[in-house]
Design a protein around this motif. Structure first.
Motif, PDB file in Angstrom:
ATOM      1  N   GLN A  55       0.830  -1.206   0.000  1.00 47.34           N
ATOM      2  CA  GLN A  55       0.000   0.000   0.000  1.00 47.34           C
ATOM      3  C   GLN A  55       0.867   1.259   0.000  1.00 47.34           C
ATOM      4  O   GLN A  55       0.575   2.234  -0.690  1.00 47.34           O
ATOM      5  N   SER A  56       1.941   1.209   0.809  1.00 42.29           N
ATOM      6  CA  SER A  56       2.829   2.358   0.895  1.00 42.29           C
ATOM      7  C   SER A  56       3.498   2.643  -0.448  1.00 42.29           C
ATOM      8  O   SER A  56       3.602   3.793  -0.882  1.00 42.29           O
ATOM      9  N   GLU A  57       3.945   1.582  -1.128  1.00 45.84           N
ATOM     10  CA  GLU A  57       4.585   1.752  -2.435  1.00 45.84           C
ATOM     11  C   GLU A  57       3.600   2.342  -3.446  1.00 45.84           C
ATOM     12  O   GLU A  57       3.965   3.192  -4.266  1.00 45.84           O
ATOM     13  N   THR A  58       2.328   1.877  -3.370  1.00 47.43           N
ATOM     14  CA  THR A  58       1.302   2.419  -4.272  1.00 47.43           C
ATOM     15  C   THR A  58       1.077   3.901  -3.996  1.00 47.43           C
ATOM     16  O   THR A  58       0.983   4.717  -4.924  1.00 47.43           O
ATOM     17  N   MET A  59       1.006   4.263  -2.706  1.00 44.35           N
ATOM     18  CA  MET A  59       0.800   5.661  -2.346  1.00 44.35           C
ATOM     19  C   MET A  59       1.979   6.527  -2.749  1.00 44.35           C
ATOM     20  O   MET A  59       1.804   7.656  -3.201  1.00 44.35           O
ATOM     21  N   ILE A  60       3.187   5.988  -2.595  1.00 48.43           N
ATOM     22  CA  ILE A  60       4.377   6.743  -3.005  1.00 48.43           C
ATOM     23  C   ILE A  60       4.349   6.987  -4.512  1.00 48.43           C
ATOM     24  O   ILE A  60       4.633   8.092  -4.988  1.00 48.43           O
ATOM     25  N   ALA A  61       3.974   5.944  -5.275  1.00 50.24           N
ATOM     26  CA  ALA A  61       3.887   6.106  -6.732  1.00 50.24           C
ATOM     27  C   ALA A  61       2.822   7.144  -7.090  1.00 50.24           C
ATOM     28  O   ALA A  61       3.033   7.995  -7.960  1.00 50.24           O
ATOM     29  N   GLU A  62       1.665   7.084  -6.409  1.00 51.31           N
ATOM     30  CA  GLU A  62       0.600   8.057  -6.659  1.00 51.31           C
ATOM     31  C   GLU A  62       1.051   9.467  -6.255  1.00 51.31           C
ATOM     32  O   GLU A  62       0.710  10.449  -6.920  1.00 51.31           O
ATOM     33  N   TYR A  63       1.814   9.537  -5.171  1.00 52.70           N
ATOM     34  CA  TYR A  63       2.284  10.839  -4.698  1.00 52.70           C
ATOM     35  C   TYR A  63       3.189  11.495  -5.737  1.00 52.70           C
ATOM     36  O   TYR A  63       3.014  12.668  -6.080  1.00 52.70           O
ATOM     37  N   LYS A  65       3.381  10.750  -8.893  1.00 50.84           N
ATOM     38  CA  LYS A  65       2.578  11.015 -10.087  1.00 50.84           C
ATOM     39  C   LYS A  65       1.808  12.322  -9.908  1.00 50.84           C
ATOM     40  O   LYS A  65       1.720  13.140 -10.828  1.00 50.84           O
ATOM     41  N   GLY A  66       1.267  12.525  -8.700  1.00 51.71           N
ATOM     42  CA  GLY A  66       0.576  13.769  -8.394  1.00 51.71           C
ATOM     43  C   GLY A  66       1.515  14.960  -8.417  1.00 51.71           C
ATOM     44  O   GLY A  66       1.122  16.057  -8.838  1.00 51.71           O
ATOM     45  N   ARG A  67       2.753  14.770  -7.963  1.00 56.16           N
ATOM     46  CA  ARG A  67       3.729  15.862  -7.998  1.00 56.16           C
ATOM     47  C   ARG A  67       3.997  16.294  -9.434  1.00 56.16           C
ATOM     48  O   ARG A  67       4.077  17.491  -9.728  1.00 56.16           O
ATOM     49  N   VAL A  68       4.124  15.326 -10.346  1.00 55.39           N
ATOM     50  CA  VAL A  68       4.357  15.654 -11.752  1.00 55.39           C
ATOM     51  C   VAL A  68       3.159  16.417 -12.314  1.00 55.39           C
ATOM     52  O   VAL A  68       3.311  17.427 -13.019  1.00 55.39           O
ATOM     53  N   ALA A  69       1.945  15.935 -11.982  1.00 53.45           N
ATOM     54  CA  ALA A  69       0.735  16.615 -12.456  1.00 53.45           C
ATOM     55  C   ALA A  69       0.653  18.028 -11.893  1.00 53.45           C
ATOM     56  O   ALA A  69       0.253  18.968 -12.599  1.00 53.45           O
ATOM     57  N   LEU A  70       1.036  18.197 -10.621  1.00 50.64           N
ATOM     58  CA  LEU A  70       1.004  19.524 -10.013  1.00 50.64           C
ATOM     59  C   LEU A  70       1.999  20.461 -10.682  1.00 50.64           C
ATOM     60  O   LEU A  70       1.699  21.640 -10.931  1.00 50.64           O
ATOM     61  N   ALA A 161      -6.922  26.935 -14.305  1.00 49.33           N
ATOM     62  CA  ALA A 161      -5.592  26.441 -13.918  1.00 49.33           C
ATOM     63  C   ALA A 161      -5.376  26.573 -12.415  1.00 49.33           C
ATOM     64  O   ALA A 161      -4.808  25.679 -11.775  1.00 49.33           O
ATOM     65  N   GLN A 162      -5.833  27.681 -11.839  1.00 48.15           N
ATOM     66  CA  GLN A 162      -5.696  27.865 -10.395  1.00 48.15           C
ATOM     67  C   GLN A 162      -6.498  26.824  -9.629  1.00 48.15           C
ATOM     68  O   GLN A 162      -6.031  26.260  -8.638  1.00 48.15           O
ATOM     69  N   GLU A 163      -7.710  26.545 -10.089  1.00 43.76           N
ATOM     70  CA  GLU A 163      -8.544  25.538  -9.430  1.00 43.76           C
ATOM     71  C   GLU A 163      -7.909  24.154  -9.519  1.00 43.76           C
ATOM     72  O   GLU A 163      -7.892  23.398  -8.545  1.00 43.76           O
ATOM     73  N   ARG A 164      -7.375  23.821 -10.696  1.00 45.09           N
ATOM     74  CA  ARG A 164      -6.720  22.511 -10.880  1.00 45.09           C
ATOM     75  C   ARG A 164      -5.504  22.386  -9.970  1.00 45.09           C
ATOM     76  O   ARG A 164      -5.310  21.356  -9.320  1.00 45.09           O
ATOM     77  N   ALA A 165      -4.692  23.417  -9.893  1.00 50.02           N
ATOM     78  CA  ALA A 165      -3.506  23.388  -9.032  1.00 50.02           C
ATOM     79  C   ALA A 165      -3.906  23.275  -7.570  1.00 50.02           C
ATOM     80  O   ALA A 165      -3.286  22.533  -6.799  1.00 50.02           O
ATOM     81  N   ALA A 166      -4.964  23.988  -7.167  1.00 45.47           N
ATOM     82  CA  ALA A 166      -5.426  23.921  -5.773  1.00 45.47           C
ATOM     83  C   ALA A 166      -5.926  22.523  -5.428  1.00 45.47           C
ATOM     84  O   ALA A 166      -5.650  21.997  -4.340  1.00 45.47           O
ATOM     85  N   GLU A 167      -6.660  21.897  -6.362  1.00 45.04           N
ATOM     86  CA  GLU A 167      -7.144  20.529  -6.146  1.00 45.04           C
ATOM     87  C   GLU A 167      -5.973  19.559  -5.996  1.00 45.04           C
ATOM     88  O   GLU A 167      -5.989  18.686  -5.116  1.00 45.04           O
ATOM     89  N   ARG A 169      -2.902  20.264  -5.038  1.00 43.92           N
ATOM     90  CA  ARG A 169      -2.203  20.510  -3.776  1.00 43.92           C
ATOM     91  C   ARG A 169      -2.944  19.869  -2.613  1.00 43.92           C
ATOM     92  O   ARG A 169      -2.328  19.237  -1.736  1.00 43.92           O
ATOM     93  N   ALA A 170      -4.261  20.014  -2.582  1.00 48.48           N
ATOM     94  CA  ALA A 170      -5.052  19.408  -1.502  1.00 48.48           C
ATOM     95  C   ALA A 170      -4.952  17.889  -1.543  1.00 48.48           C
ATOM     96  O   ALA A 170      -4.817  17.233  -0.502  1.00 48.48           O
ATOM     97  N   SER A 171      -4.991  17.315  -2.747  1.00 49.94           N
ATOM     98  CA  SER A 171      -4.881  15.866  -2.896  1.00 49.94           C
ATOM     99  C   SER A 171      -3.513  15.372  -2.425  1.00 49.94           C
ATOM    100  O   SER A 171      -3.406  14.345  -1.747  1.00 49.94           O
ATOM    101  N   LEU A 172      -2.462  16.115  -2.773  1.00 49.57           N
ATOM    102  CA  LEU A 172      -1.112  15.717  -2.361  1.00 49.57           C
ATOM    103  C   LEU A 172      -0.943  15.812  -0.853  1.00 49.57           C
ATOM    104  O   LEU A 172      -0.294  14.962  -0.238  1.00 49.57           O
ATOM    105  N   GLU A 173      -1.518  16.848  -0.245  1.00 48.56           N
ATOM    106  CA  GLU A 173      -1.426  16.978   1.205  1.00 48.56           C
ATOM    107  C   GLU A 173      -2.115  15.806   1.898  1.00 48.56           C
ATOM    108  O   GLU A 173      -1.595  15.241   2.870  1.00 48.56           O
ATOM    109  N   LYS A 174      -3.275  15.418   1.406  1.00 41.55           N
ATOM    110  CA  LYS A 174      -4.000  14.279   1.970  1.00 41.55           C
ATOM    111  C   LYS A 174      -3.215  12.991   1.776  1.00 41.55           C
ATOM    112  O   LYS A 174      -3.086  12.179   2.694  1.00 41.55           O
ATOM    113  N   LEU A 175      -2.678  12.809   0.570  1.00 40.39           N
ATOM    114  CA  LEU A 175      -1.910  11.600   0.266  1.00 40.39           C
ATOM    115  C   LEU A 175      -0.639  11.542   1.097  1.00 40.39           C
ATOM    116  O   LEU A 175      -0.238  10.474   1.580  1.00 40.39           O
TER     117      LEU A 175
END
Length: 336
Positions: A55-63, A65-70, A161-167, A169-175
């Protein structure tokens, strides 16, 4: 058949009472045990640990991936912000130019101005002047409208773009919070696995351990074998683990010939380890310090420093002239 004496009858009653009480106690014990959850075995904990690590490895990969998207969203946000600024500047510049043009025509009495309309011209000329004036005004309005549409489109793009970036950031903080909780839980399970194994040998009143004799095909003591096993399970052997050796070797013998020391290698061929392996060495040393009292660890040598259980702190060692001799490519752990 002879009649039983009073004493025989009394002893018989006592035996029956004892048997009944024993049966009740056993039943109560079984019932109580049924309400107490059994302690998990090392196998069960390792299975749970493997699931959490997955689970941790999956979350790290998602994290990541989210950083690249951000990063992409922030880049889009910056571009849209710059575009909006330029569009606003173009709109303001066009507005100024049109206002200046209108003012110049008014002052010069040009076509479509009030003095021309009030002059002694014939009706046909007046109609032509009015038509031309209306055309100029329409062209000016169209020009401004075009700039305004471009400006508004860029404003909408910036908001999106601001809304997408804010979403993101919030997703990354939760993850990231979930990842930290999972990492902490993994560490606790690893500690529970460590504590399942009792430390072999006898411990003195002053906290030190009675020395053990080496044995087995690896010719090391039971305590050394346990520490080697726990570190290999937790951190991996990666570049190998060396414990017993007959002679002192390049780094000095110490407890190696006694079967009471192991070297946990971080690289091969006497080369400096990578940054990741150096960090792994730090983790091994920290783990050994944390468990020194419980496992009978006497001292640790790593990166030209020595930590002894009696002092509880690191001190620098003299330069022995090499990566291996100075313990930069391995963590040395000696047992009582």
């Amino acid at each position: 058949m002879a009649a039983l004496s009073r004493d025989d009858r009394r002893r018989g009653v006592l035996r029956m009472l004892t048997a009944s009480i024993t049966a009740v106690v056993m039943c109560v014990g079984v019932a109580s045990a049924g309400h107490t959850a059994p302690k998990p075995t090392a196998k069960q904990l390792r299975k749970e640990l493997a699931q959490l690590q997955k689970q941790s490895e999956t979350m790290i990969a998602e994290y990541y991936k989210g950083r690249v998207a951000l990063q992409k969203a922030e880049k889009v946000e910056k571009v849209s912000r710059d575009n909006l600024r330029r569009a606003q500047q173009d709109f303001e510049q066009a507005s100024r130019e049109i206002r200046l043009l209108a003012a110049q025509r008014y002052r010069s009495g040009g076509l479509g101005t009030l003095p021309a309309l009030m002059g002694g011209t014939d009706p046909a000329t007046m109609l032509n002047h009015m038509a031309l004036t209306e055309q100029i005004v329409n062209e000016q309005d169209a020009r401004l409208q075009g700039f305004a549409e471009v400006r508004d489109a860029f404003r909408d793009a910036r908001s999106a773009a601001q809304e997408r970036a804010a979403e993101l950031r919030a997703s990354l903080e939760k993850l990231d919070a979930q990842k930290k909780r999972t990492t902490a839980l993994i560490a606790r399970i690893k500690d529970r696995i460590d504590r399942i194994y009792p430390t072999p040998g006898l411990r003195r009143a002053d906290g030190t351990w009675v020395p053990q004799l080496p044995g087995g095909p690896d010719n090391i003591t039971p305590r050394t074998r346990l520490v080697r096993q726990l570190i290999a399970q937790r951190f991996g052997p990666h570049f190998g683990i060396g414990c017993y050796r007959v002679d002192g070797g390049i780094a000095g013998g110490g407890e190696h010939p006694l079967g009471r020391a192991c070297d946990f290698m971080l690289s091969q061929g006497g080369s400096m380890p990578s940054a990741a392996e150096t960090a792994r060495g730090d983790e091994i040393a920290a783990w050994a310090i944390k468990n020194a009292q419980r496992l009978g660890i006497m001292y640790i040598i790593y990166r030209q420093r020595i930590w002894h259980v009696r002092s509880g702190s690191w001190r620098m060692m003299s330069n022995r002239g090499g990566v291996t001799a100075n313990h930069y490519d391995h963590v040395h752990i000696s047992m009582y």
